[in-house]
Write a protein that holds these residues in place. Structure first.
Motif, PDB file in Angstrom:
ATOM      1  N   UNK A  15      50.705 -20.382  62.965  1.00 22.28           N
ATOM      2  CA  UNK A  15      50.370 -19.031  62.500  1.00 22.28           C
ATOM      3  C   UNK A  15      51.483 -18.387  61.672  1.00 22.28           C
ATOM      4  N   UNK A  16      52.724 -18.585  62.076  1.00 23.07           N
ATOM      5  CA  UNK A  16      53.825 -17.894  61.376  1.00 23.07           C
ATOM      6  C   UNK A  16      53.986 -18.349  59.926  1.00 23.07           C
ATOM      7  N   UNK A  17      54.056 -19.674  59.611  1.00 25.30           N
ATOM      8  CA  UNK A  17      54.164 -20.078  58.207  1.00 25.30           C
ATOM      9  C   UNK A  17      52.950 -19.645  57.369  1.00 25.30           C
ATOM     10  N   UNK A  18      51.755 -19.685  57.970  1.00 31.78           N
ATOM     11  CA  UNK A  18      50.554 -19.257  57.250  1.00 31.78           C
ATOM     12  C   UNK A  18      50.657 -17.772  56.905  1.00 31.78           C
ATOM     13  N   UNK A  19      51.049 -16.959  57.892  1.00 26.99           N
ATOM     14  CA  UNK A  19      51.169 -15.517  57.672  1.00 26.99           C
ATOM     15  C   UNK A  19      52.234 -15.207  56.629  1.00 26.99           C
ATOM     16  N   UNK A  20      53.381 -15.896  56.698  1.00 36.21           N
ATOM     17  CA  UNK A  20      54.457 -15.664  55.722  1.00 36.21           C
ATOM     18  C   UNK A  20      53.986 -15.998  54.308  1.00 36.21           C
ATOM     19  N   UNK A  21      53.239 -17.100  54.150  1.00 37.11           N
ATOM     20  CA  UNK A  21      52.717 -17.483  52.832  1.00 37.11           C
ATOM     21  C   UNK A  21      51.823 -16.392  52.274  1.00 37.11           C
ATOM     22  N   UNK A  22      50.945 -15.859  53.126  1.00 35.79           N
ATOM     23  CA  UNK A  22      50.034 -14.797  52.686  1.00 35.79           C
ATOM     24  C   UNK A  22      50.779 -13.512  52.353  1.00 35.79           C
ATOM     25  N   UNK A  23      51.726 -13.134  53.217  1.00 33.47           N
ATOM     26  CA  UNK A  23      52.450 -11.882  53.005  1.00 33.47           C
ATOM     27  C   UNK A  23      53.277 -11.923  51.727  1.00 33.47           C
ATOM     28  N   UNK A  24      53.907 -13.058  51.457  1.00 33.10           N
ATOM     29  CA  UNK A  24      54.710 -13.202  50.244  1.00 33.10           C
ATOM     30  C   UNK A  24      53.829 -13.093  48.999  1.00 33.10           C
ATOM     31  N   UNK A  25      52.706 -13.829  49.012  1.00 31.08           N
ATOM     32  CA  UNK A  25      51.791 -13.803  47.863  1.00 31.08           C
ATOM     33  C   UNK A  25      51.158 -12.428  47.707  1.00 31.08           C
ATOM     34  N   UNK A  26      50.758 -11.809  48.834  1.00 29.84           N
ATOM     35  CA  UNK A  26      50.136 -10.491  48.777  1.00 29.84           C
ATOM     36  C   UNK A  26      51.090  -9.428  48.284  1.00 29.84           C
ATOM     37  N   UNK A  27      52.345  -9.504  48.722  1.00 26.77           N
ATOM     38  CA  UNK A  27      53.337  -8.505  48.313  1.00 26.77           C
ATOM     39  C   UNK A  27      53.532  -8.506  46.798  1.00 26.77           C
ATOM     40  N   UNK A  28      53.770  -9.681  46.243  1.00 27.36           N
ATOM     41  CA  UNK A  28      54.067  -9.743  44.813  1.00 27.36           C
ATOM     42  C   UNK A  28      52.813  -9.483  43.981  1.00 27.36           C
ATOM     43  N   UNK A  29      51.628  -9.862  44.523  1.00 24.46           N
ATOM     44  CA  UNK A  29      50.376  -9.592  43.824  1.00 24.46           C
ATOM     45  C   UNK A  29      50.094  -8.106  43.725  1.00 24.46           C
ATOM     46  N   UNK A  30      50.308  -7.374  44.830  1.00 23.68           N
ATOM     47  CA  UNK A  30      50.051  -5.937  44.831  1.00 23.68           C
ATOM     48  C   UNK A  30      51.165  -5.167  44.120  1.00 23.68           C
ATOM     49  N   UNK A  31      52.383  -5.696  44.143  1.00 26.02           N
ATOM     50  CA  UNK A  31      53.464  -5.115  43.340  1.00 26.02           C
ATOM     51  C   UNK A  31      53.076  -5.160  41.863  1.00 26.02           C
ATOM     52  N   UNK A  32      52.521  -6.305  41.458  1.00 24.63           N
ATOM     53  CA  UNK A  32      52.086  -6.500  40.080  1.00 24.63           C
ATOM     54  C   UNK A  32      51.012  -5.508  39.670  1.00 24.63           C
ATOM     55  N   UNK A  33      50.209  -5.076  40.667  1.00 30.24           N
ATOM     56  CA  UNK A  33      49.077  -4.194  40.366  1.00 30.24           C
ATOM     57  C   UNK A  33      49.531  -2.843  39.823  1.00 30.24           C
TER      58      UNK A  33
END
Length: 478
Positions: A15-33
């Motif tokens: 669960x932890x590596x999966x969550x970290x992958x999502x959080x990293x991608x989500x953070x930079x994606x929404x920053x880009x928005x």
């Protein structure tokens, strides 16, 4: 005839590596928005386009999300978690690279659409995966971490991009994002696991068309109302087409054995109440995010970067509070977070409706920070509690509808707030003896912002009324 492919569940889920992958991608994606918002003034000069034209970089992004996110529930039943995560990051990387190299406005707009495809795939997938891999008693804390990403990234976007523009140029907004997207993709390739069950339901083309016309028409209509006016033929016709298409889409979903979005999710009362609470809160967030920068710059005379710094503490505070409210939700349930959250929002919106050109910056920071505290107490608890009531097979439908309506509510909230502000500003200017006086411009915009915040206040009061009916959902693990 549908085919069921059972995913391999014998492997332990990391669960932890999966969550970290999502959080990293989500953070930079929404920053880009939101990061590009501070560069719009420069882009008008660089590409020699008008203000309404440059707004398409935001409108086109929202429109793509409004069209794609409803289809995400279907995509999650056709492709596994790993495939969709990789697809979303590939689209984000391609879009970001094209944007960084864009030689013209049309190429930059195309890049933004490609970026939005990546974000539109990622967000519902992230919510759906978290619901599948975490037990109910841990979802509040996990959703809180996601709330940190979802609220913190857009909040710091304008500040960081303002700093980048001050020392480099707008291209670097995208170059800075690229390594993080690449790192997220590599993390996903290494750690992402398939946690969903693929059912491959029949694809109903008419449902996709009606969904595109419905959600896309409403988002486009409301998004373009600010520049074209509510009396515009294009605005009224696209909203009308959107509403009709949405009604036909809903009727079709209710009659189908395997709908694109199963509207039976609305029969679960806590999900519906959570959906409404999130819808209203997102209207408050998006309207405030457009009103406050205008007030700070035109009303208080701050530079764009300084205005971004004033709003930064509230965004940081919101992000840091999201994990805290998530843990409190796990312990105490939603009502004693959502109810006081709306009360705090009401008080702060009332105070913001009384700002003047003499209001101190410290007071604005205080009001904005407490407004964001109220938002953090409502958003993730209401969303998590609503999704908790759904059975596992309806998670994709629930996350798709909730994420779609956030885009719709954002478009509605922003356009209505801008319309109220503009109308009040015009009324104020008609009452002054010397409309050409430069000092009256800031005063008129402040008067418009005051009235627009009253709209937000009314929305929050409706949310408070809904919160009295919200209660904890304790579902059995399947």
């Amino acid at each position: 005839m549908s085919t069921t492919v059972v995913q391999p569940q014998n492997l332990p889920i990391r669960t932890t590596p999966i969550l970290i992958s999502f959080l990293m991608a989500g953070f930079i994606g929404l920053f880009n928005e939101t990061a590009l918002n501070m560069a719009l003034g420069d882009l008008i000069q660089v590409f020699n386009v008008s203000s309404p034209t440059v707004q398409w970089l935001t409108t086109g992004y929202l429109l793509t999300l409004g069209i794609l996110v409803p289809v995400s529930g279907l995509l999650m039943q056709w492709f596994n978690t790993r495939e969709l995560f990789i697809f979303s990051l590939v689209f984000s990387i391609i879009g970001t690279t094209i944007a960084a190299l864009a030689p013209s406005f049309s190429v930059l707009l195309l890049a933004r659409v490609i970026q939005a495809i990546g974000t539109g795939l990622l967000l519902p997938l992230m919510f759906n995966t978290v619901l599948l891999i975490f037990p109910v008693h841990k979802r509040g804390a996990t959703m809180g971490l996601m709330g940190l990403v979802i609220m913190f990234a857009p909040a710091i976007g304008p500040t960081i991009s303002g700093l980048i523009i001050e020392h480099l140029n707008w291209h670097w907004i995208f170059w800075v994002c690229l390594p993080f997207f690449t790192l997220s993709l590599l993390s996903g390739i290494i750690y992402m696991q398939n946690v969903s069950t693929i059912t491959k339901p029949k694809i109903d083309v008419l449902s996709i068309i009606l969904s595109t016309l419905g959600f896309g028409g409403i988002v486009y209509g409301f998004s373009s109302a600010g520049e074209n006016g509510w009396g515009s033929t294009i605005v009224m016709s696209t909203i009308a087409v959107g509403l009709i298409a949405l009604a036909l889409f809903s009727l079709r979903q209710l009659k189908m054995n395997k709908p694109m979005i199963d509207l039976k999710i609305l029969k679960y009362p806590m999900f519906t109440l959570g959906l409404l609470a999130v819808f209203l809160t997102f209207m408050v967030i998006l309207s405030s995010m457009i009103l406050l920068p205008l007030y700070l710059q035109a009303g208080l005379g701050l530079a764009a970067f300084s205005a971004g710094l004033v709003l930064l503490p509230g965004g940081v505070f919101n992000g840091l509070m999201s994990p805290v409210t998530g843990r409190l939700f796990d312990k105490y349930g939603p009502r004693w977070l959502v109810l006081p959250g709306f009360i705090i929002m009401i008080v702060m919106l009332w105070l913001l409706s009384n700002v003047t050109t003499e209001t101190s910056i410290i007071r604005v920071i205080f009001m904005h920070s407490l407004l964001m505290l109220g938002v953090s107490m409502v958003m993730m608890p209401a969303q998590t509690n609503g999704l908790n009531q759904l059975p596992k097979n309806l998670y994709p439908d629930g996350t798709a509808l909730m994420n779609t309506l956030q885009q719709v509510s954002g478009a509605i909230g922003t356009s209505v707030a801008i319309t109220i502000m503009s109308a009040s500003q015009s009324t104020y200017m008609k009452s002054v003896t010397n409309p050409s006086d430069p000092s009256k411009v800031g005063a008129s915009l402040t008067a418009g912002v005051q009235d627009a915040f009253i709209f937000g206040l009314i929305i929050a009061i409706i949310g408070l009324m809904i919160s009295f009916f919200i209660k904890s959902t304790r579902v059995k693990e399947l």
